[in-house]
Every structure is written in C-alpha cells, then in structure tokens.
Design a protein around this motif. Structure first.
Motif, PDB file in Angstrom:
ATOM      1  N   LYS A 152      62.257 -55.709 -21.096  1.00 50.94           N
ATOM      2  CA  LYS A 152      62.769 -55.297 -19.779  1.00 50.94           C
ATOM      3  C   LYS A 152      62.669 -53.790 -19.557  1.00 50.94           C
ATOM      4  N   THR A 153      63.004 -53.019 -20.584  1.00 47.80           N
ATOM      5  CA  THR A 153      62.928 -51.567 -20.420  1.00 47.80           C
ATOM      6  C   THR A 153      61.493 -51.117 -20.225  1.00 47.80           C
ATOM      7  N   ARG A 154      60.575 -51.705 -20.960  1.00 47.30           N
ATOM      8  CA  ARG A 154      59.154 -51.342 -20.791  1.00 47.30           C
ATOM      9  C   ARG A 154      58.640 -51.790 -19.424  1.00 47.30           C
ATOM     10  N   GLU A 157      59.637 -49.160 -17.014  1.00 51.12           N
ATOM     11  CA  GLU A 157      58.731 -48.023 -17.099  1.00 51.12           C
ATOM     12  C   GLU A 157      57.420 -48.313 -16.382  1.00 51.12           C
ATOM     13  N   ASP A 168      66.958 -46.386 -15.391  1.00 51.53           N
ATOM     14  CA  ASP A 168      66.888 -46.780 -16.801  1.00 51.53           C
ATOM     15  C   ASP A 168      68.185 -46.354 -17.473  1.00 51.53           C
ATOM     16  N   GLU A 170      69.538 -47.472 -20.207  1.00 55.43           N
ATOM     17  CA  GLU A 170      69.436 -47.350 -21.658  1.00 55.43           C
ATOM     18  C   GLU A 170      68.862 -45.999 -22.069  1.00 55.43           C
ATOM     19  N   LYS A 176      69.678 -49.038 -26.924  1.00 59.01           N
ATOM     20  CA  LYS A 176      68.951 -50.182 -26.386  1.00 59.01           C
ATOM     21  C   LYS A 176      69.843 -51.338 -25.974  1.00 59.01           C
ATOM     22  N   GLU A 214      67.758 -52.756 -15.166  1.00 65.00           N
ATOM     23  CA  GLU A 214      67.902 -53.851 -16.120  1.00 65.00           C
ATOM     24  C   GLU A 214      69.323 -54.404 -16.105  1.00 65.00           C
ATOM     25  N   GLU A 216      72.637 -55.275 -17.480  1.00 69.89           N
ATOM     26  CA  GLU A 216      73.374 -54.708 -18.603  1.00 69.89           C
ATOM     27  C   GLU A 216      74.798 -55.245 -18.606  1.00 69.89           C
TER      28      GLU A 216
END
Length: 347
Positions: A152-154, A157, A168, A170, A176, A214, A216
C-alpha cells in the motif's frame, strides 16, 4: 501590530526562521524550516530555572542575562556575518518572551529588520492543534486498503509519481504500522513533531482534488493519528488492493529483508504478540527468526495473524469498506505496483 513583531500568518514573509529555545525544546518540535540558535543550552536553561525557583527571579535574570549575551555573541560571529542588510529573520521562543526578545533586540541594533513571533511556539502549536481538528473535514480522502503485504505504501508513492495527491502517514511517523514496522536505526518523531509535519501536509493539499491515504489504525508505532483525521478517513470511500498470497509474501521478503540481519531484534518484535498467539506458535516463529527463515515466518504471520486481524478491523473501522472497488493483482513488482496505481486512478 507592534514594530518588530509578526504573527504566524506572516511566516512566508521572512528569509529565515530562528528558534532560540534550548536544543531539547527544538528537538521535541519546531516550526517547519526553523534553525536552532539557542540563547540558553539545556544545562544553562535548567540551571537558570532552578535559581529562579529556589533563590530569586533577580538572581536568575542576572546569570541568565550574562549567558544569553555570551551565546548571542557566539551566534553573531559564527552564523550571521555573511547576512546582507536586506536579510529579514523571524525569531521565536516558547511564548514570545525574553529569550526571543533579547535576540531580536540585538539583530535590530545591527540593522536587520528582525521580528519576534507573537505568542512564540506556544501560539504556533495552538494553531496546529486547531487546524488538525478542522482541516480534515474539507478534504476528499480516498482510502487505500489491503492486507499486510499488499504494498500500500509503495502504491501511494506510485500514485504520487502519477500526479495524485497522497498523504503518507507512515513516512511522517517513521514506522510501517505493523508489529514488525519499526525502521532499523530510525527513531519515531515526537507526537508534536509528527503533528506539525502532518499539519503542513494537510495545508498543502488542493481541496478540489482527492487525497489518497493508506488505511491505518489510530496508533502507528507509539504515535497517535489525530482524532478528526482518523474519523474523516474512516468515513471516506475505499479502494482495496486484492493481491495474491504469493505476491504479498514476495513483496514482504523484499520490503522487510533487513529483518533477517538481526535474529534477536526480530524475536523482540515478535514477543509483542505473546498475548495474541499461543506460546507454541510464538516459539516456532522465534525458531524461524533464529534460522533466518523469513519466507516461512511471513507465510505463517499472514495466515495466522495479519489476515485474521485485517478481516476483523477493516469491516468494523472503515464504514465504506464493503463497497470498495477491488484491484486484483498477482504482481507486486515495481512495474506491477505502478499498474495497480494506474488502475486505482481509473476506478
């Protein structure tokens, strides 16, 4: 407005922002872009404060004045000799009192148009807290969901690379999110510093365009997501990355490869799960760590911990999760992640 003073709203008008508080105060949080030029270091501040309380305000000011003058002289010699006459700095301390006042006085005596921040850091902090309460309601969040290992983080990006607005969280908290999410050698910021960075990010978004973020929990590592933001996120539309189990394990092995370098550190992280899994399970996972068998460990973590936890949390926490557009993939390579991002933008 008193000559030589300025408000938080005027921050963009200055060439440099100078924080004259102690290094410890600065490390806890500071205005974005500020440099630290303390008029009292940590030891000196504690010493003067003790004298103020235990002896008298006069004795404290007499010592403090000498120390401030000494430190000011050092800063003037070391950092400001190359500044032109037109240079315009903004100076602040805790609440716009004597520390920043002394600094501004000396800078103005030299001939620079230095200003003192009205209310100091305390006023700035109050504005950050107020706007973190109000600003999320004005933004159109789109929640990127998916179980652990879905990249998800990638994907965020990649969305940014395609021109989308992203938040973002995180990256801002240097964590993470999962039990294994602490970054090696990287400490999380203070709660205040995180909120200052978050405030700056939220201010920079265009309310007319969606902001991808994302999914969270309320807590990431040891830091808490402000209540107004997490509630706004939980009421927002969702899109879910539905990646195959094999693709997720392959991604985790790349993204968490550093965990295989230190078995003891990994076992310490796993020990945080002792209330959630049986002793036998935890012992087996620690054996994986000792053998540096990350494929075996991640496979069991996905099946026995992460996926069951995800199924419980997403449906209960994110109100529109059931209606989420699903993006299926069996490829979480760099190219596959970009493709997922493109499909999210098309959804």
């Amino acid at each position: 407005m008193i000559k030589g003073s300025a408000t938080v709203a005027q921050l963009p008008e200055f060439d440099e922002i100078i924080d004259v508080r102690s290094p410890a105060e600065f490390a806890d949080d500071h205005l974005p872009g500020a440099i630290n030029m303390p008029v009292l270091d940590d030891e000196q501040r504690a010493r003067v404060g003790t004298i103020y309380k235990q002896v008298s305000p006069f004795e404290a000011r007499r010592l403090g004045g000498a120390l401030v003058a000494e430190n000011l002289a050092r800063h003037l010699f070391a950092h400001f000799q190359d500044k032109p006459r037109s240079w315009r700095p903004l100076v602040y301390c805790w609440r716009g009192g004597q520390r920043s006042g002394a600094f501004v006085t000396w800078l103005r005596m030299v001939g620079w148009d230095a200003c003192q921040l009205v209310g100091g850091y305390k006023q700035f902090r109050r504005q950050v807290v107020d706007e973190l309460e109000s600003r999320p309601a004005a933004l159109d969040f789109r929640i990127v969901c998916g179980p652990t290992g879905s990249a998800k983080t990638r994907v965020l990006e990649a969305l940014a690379g395609l021109g989308a607005q992203i938040l973002d969280l995180e990256a801002l908290v240097a964590h993470k999110g999962s039990v294994l999410g602490g970054l090696p050698g990287v400490a999380q910021p203070s709660q205040k510093a995180f909120e200052t960075q978050l405030h700056a990010r939220l201010k920079g978004f265009d309310p007319a365009r969606p902001v991808f973020v994302e999914a969270e929990s309320r807590k990431i590592g040891r830091l808490h997501v402000p209540g107004a933001l997490i509630e706004r996120m939980r009421a927002s539309p969702c899109v879910t990355i539905d990646a195959s189990r094999d693709a997720r394990i392959a991604f985790l092995l790349r993204d968490y490869a550093y965990l295989g370098d230190d078995a003891e550190a990994l076992k310490f992280k796993l020990s945080c799960l002792q209330r959630l899994v049986s002793s036998a399970t935890l012992a087996r996972w620690c054996e994986y760590a000792d053998r540096h068998d990350l494929p075996g460990l991640f496979a069991e973590l996905i099946d026995q911990h992460y996926d069951p936890l995800y199924r419980r949390s997403q449906n209960s926490n994110y109100l529109r999760y059931a209606d989420a557009k699903r993006i299926e993939t069996d490829d979480l390579s760099d190219a596959g992640i970009v493709e997922v991002a493109k499909r999210i933008l098309e959804a």
